[in-house]
Scaffold this motif. Sequence first.
Motif, short mmCIF file in Angstrom:
data_model
loop_
_atom_site.label_atom_id
_atom_site.label_comp_id
_atom_site.label_asym_id
_atom_site.label_seq_id
_atom_site.Cartn_x
_atom_site.Cartn_y
_atom_site.Cartn_z
N GLU A 121 -17.21 -5.64 -12.80
CA GLU A 121 -16.42 -4.56 -13.45
C GLU A 121 -15.07 -4.42 -13.26
O GLU A 121 -14.76 -5.16 -14.02
N LEU A 122 -14.32 -5.00 -11.31
CA LEU A 122 -13.62 -4.40 -11.07
C LEU A 122 -12.71 -6.27 -11.27
O LEU A 122 -11.54 -6.15 -11.78
N SER A 141 -10.87 -11.72 -4.61
CA SER A 141 -10.50 -10.97 -3.17
C SER A 141 -10.75 -8.95 -3.44
O SER A 141 -11.11 -7.98 -2.67
N GLU A 142 -9.39 -9.19 -4.23
CA GLU A 142 -8.87 -7.80 -4.76
C GLU A 142 -10.15 -6.98 -5.21
O GLU A 142 -10.59 -5.21 -4.38
N ALA A 143 -10.84 -7.11 -5.93
CA ALA A 143 -12.22 -6.38 -6.21
C ALA A 143 -13.32 -6.23 -5.48
O ALA A 143 -13.70 -5.22 -5.06
N LEU A 193 -16.64 -3.93 -20.88
CA LEU A 193 -16.18 -3.42 -19.32
C LEU A 193 -16.85 -1.63 -19.51
O LEU A 193 -16.62 -0.92 -18.67
N PRO A 194 -15.93 -1.14 -20.86
CA PRO A 194 -16.64 0.41 -20.38
C PRO A 194 -17.65 0.53 -21.12
O PRO A 194 -18.28 1.42 -20.41
N LEU A 195 -18.63 -0.10 -21.41
CA LEU A 195 -19.92 -0.08 -21.45
C LEU A 195 -21.13 -0.11 -19.98
O LEU A 195 -21.17 0.37 -19.74
N ILE A 196 -20.27 -1.20 -19.22
CA ILE A 196 -20.69 -1.88 -18.21
C ILE A 196 -19.75 -0.34 -17.30
O ILE A 196 -20.65 -0.42 -16.12
#
Length: 216
Positions: A121-122, A141-143, A193-196
């Motif tokens: 998601e991120l 990597s950040e996510a 993405l809002p659903l996830i």
Amino acid sequence: MAVALEDLKFTLQEVLDTFKSCLSEHKEVFLEHYVAGWRGLVKFMNCLGSVFSFISKDAVNKIQILVNHLNGENGAHYVTIQSMVKYELDSQLVDLTKRGSFPESGCRTLLRLHRALRWLELFLERLRTSTEDSNTSVMCSEAYNESLAQHHAWIIRKAAGTAFWALPGRATFFDVMNVGSPEQVMAVLGDTLPLISEVYQVTEDLYAQNNILELP
């Protein structure tokens, strides 16, 4: 790319449609649709070659465990994540003592997918808001560091960090999603993405309420 994308037939729309079906009107998460959503995400990862194999292979294993529960003699208790958690806790099928018991419980298995879902998601949100010159390796990597890394041993974190540097560019990710132009990709990501995120948060709250967010 060397991977036969036609055979995998991944499309981001498939993931969107599946996660739309995940939540009931009472915000229960249907396990069958959750698993189907993850199958789509595994296809997505596999389309990008071996970079994500350390996660996708484990996800495939976890998906199969949940499918076995769904199709087993107690499958009626696994219709939703909520019913699964209640059944397994009531039946003492969850390892709450860190003795390594019940390694294939539905609660433990789904928790591993739940953590990985946050990472995806991120990462996908970063892709959605990225520009043409954005570095996918840095975004991934950040996510990862904000999510999965805290649950992985040092050697896995090291291998993941190395693997992410082999990620293709933003354009390749958008091509793999098979929904059209970059603008269309970002629009579908904006719907997906809002659903996830909602499915993730409902699951997170459920696990927190039952004190099972740190199952061994």
